[in-house]
Motif scaffolding. Structure first.
Motif, mmCIF file in Angstrom:
data_model
loop_
_atom_site.group_PDB
_atom_site.id
_atom_site.type_symbol
_atom_site.label_atom_id
_atom_site.label_comp_id
_atom_site.label_asym_id
_atom_site.label_seq_id
_atom_site.Cartn_x
_atom_site.Cartn_y
_atom_site.Cartn_z
ATOM 1 N N SER A 21 -46.339 5.722 19.026
ATOM 2 C CA SER A 21 -46.386 5.514 20.465
ATOM 3 C C SER A 21 -46.212 6.840 21.191
ATOM 4 C CB SER A 21 -45.272 4.556 20.880
ATOM 5 O OG SER A 21 -45.218 4.437 22.269
ATOM 6 N N GLN A 23 -45.072 6.733 24.264
ATOM 7 C CA GLN A 23 -44.083 6.412 25.292
ATOM 8 C C GLN A 23 -42.830 7.285 25.242
ATOM 9 O OE1 GLN A 23 -44.165 2.327 24.303
ATOM 10 N NE2 GLN A 23 -45.496 1.785 26.012
ATOM 11 N N PRO A 24 -42.269 7.605 24.092
ATOM 12 C CA PRO A 24 -41.101 8.511 24.103
ATOM 13 C C PRO A 24 -41.434 9.880 24.704
ATOM 14 C CG PRO A 24 -41.250 7.401 21.993
ATOM 15 C CD PRO A 24 -42.513 7.073 22.742
ATOM 16 N N LEU A 27 -41.764 9.459 28.502
ATOM 17 C CA LEU A 27 -40.450 9.307 29.119
ATOM 18 C C LEU A 27 -39.762 10.666 29.256
ATOM 19 C CD1 LEU A 27 -38.354 7.368 30.256
ATOM 20 C CD2 LEU A 27 -37.472 7.093 27.937
ATOM 21 N N VAL A 55 -42.881 4.014 32.645
ATOM 22 C CA VAL A 55 -42.860 4.107 31.176
ATOM 23 C C VAL A 55 -41.879 3.093 30.584
ATOM 24 C CG1 VAL A 55 -42.246 5.582 29.222
ATOM 25 C CG2 VAL A 55 -43.615 6.506 31.075
ATOM 26 N N ILE A 56 -40.716 2.939 31.188
ATOM 27 C CA ILE A 56 -39.731 1.998 30.655
ATOM 28 C C ILE A 56 -40.253 0.572 30.734
ATOM 29 C CG2 ILE A 56 -37.448 0.984 31.073
ATOM 30 C CD1 ILE A 56 -36.465 3.821 31.752
ATOM 31 N N ARG A 58 -43.434 -0.394 30.766
ATOM 32 C CA ARG A 58 -44.506 -0.532 29.770
ATOM 33 C C ARG A 58 -43.922 -0.648 28.356
ATOM 34 N NH1 ARG A 58 -48.294 -3.006 30.729
ATOM 35 N NH2 ARG A 58 -48.963 -2.354 28.688
ATOM 36 N N TRP A 59 -42.884 0.124 28.078
ATOM 37 C CA TRP A 59 -42.264 0.108 26.760
ATOM 38 C C TRP A 59 -41.662 -1.269 26.476
ATOM 39 C CZ3 TRP A 59 -39.144 5.043 25.157
ATOM 40 C CH2 TRP A 59 -39.012 5.098 23.783
ATOM 41 N N ILE A 60 -40.981 -1.841 27.457
ATOM 42 C CA ILE A 60 -40.388 -3.168 27.291
ATOM 43 C C ILE A 60 -41.477 -4.221 27.102
ATOM 44 C CG2 ILE A 60 -39.094 -4.984 28.484
ATOM 45 C CD1 ILE A 60 -37.384 -2.689 29.699
ATOM 46 N N ASP A 62 -44.531 -3.794 25.935
ATOM 47 C CA ASP A 62 -45.125 -3.606 24.609
ATOM 48 C C ASP A 62 -44.204 -4.104 23.499
ATOM 49 O OD1 ASP A 62 -47.341 -2.518 25.803
ATOM 50 O OD2 ASP A 62 -46.835 -0.435 25.307
ATOM 51 N N ALA A 63 -42.907 -3.843 23.618
ATOM 52 C CA ALA A 63 -41.957 -4.296 22.598
ATOM 53 C C ALA A 63 -41.873 -5.815 22.551
ATOM 54 C CB ALA A 63 -40.577 -3.706 22.861
ATOM 55 N N GLU A 66 -45.061 -7.095 20.895
ATOM 56 C CA GLU A 66 -45.014 -6.863 19.454
ATOM 57 C C GLU A 66 -44.048 -7.833 18.775
ATOM 58 O OE1 GLU A 66 -43.849 -3.266 16.418
ATOM 59 O OE2 GLU A 66 -44.567 -2.783 18.424
#
Length: 79
Positions: A21, A23-24, A27, A55-56, A58-60, A62-63, A66
């Motif tokens: 990813s 994303q990190p 961020l 970003v946070i 989108r990350w949540i 996506d998680a 998944e």
């Protein structure tokens, strides 16, 4: 097998590893932009803050997507 050895899944069981990813990195980039903006231009701080929130979120999302795609019995094996 020693009691200190990690549990190994039975043969044939699929091990789930998340994909790579960006994303990190994003961020960290937006945090850096926001921190620079704190000491220079307020516009940079705003861009950094909006980017961090984006970003946070989108990350949540996506998680959660998944996690919901995992097999239903993945919780029953002690993980």
């Amino acid at each position: 097998m020693s009691p200190l050895d990690p549990k190994v899944p039975p043969a044939g069981e699929e091990i789930h590893l998340p994909e790579g990813s960006i994303q990190p990195f994003l961020l960290a980039l937006f945090l850096g932009i926001g921190l620079v903006g704190l000491t220079t231009f307020w516009e940079l701080w705003v861009i950094g803050a909006i980017g961090v929130v984006w970003v946070i979120v989108r990350w949540i999302v996506d998680a959660r997507r998944e996690f919901s795609s995992l097999p239903l019995d993945h919780r029953s094996n002690g993980h």
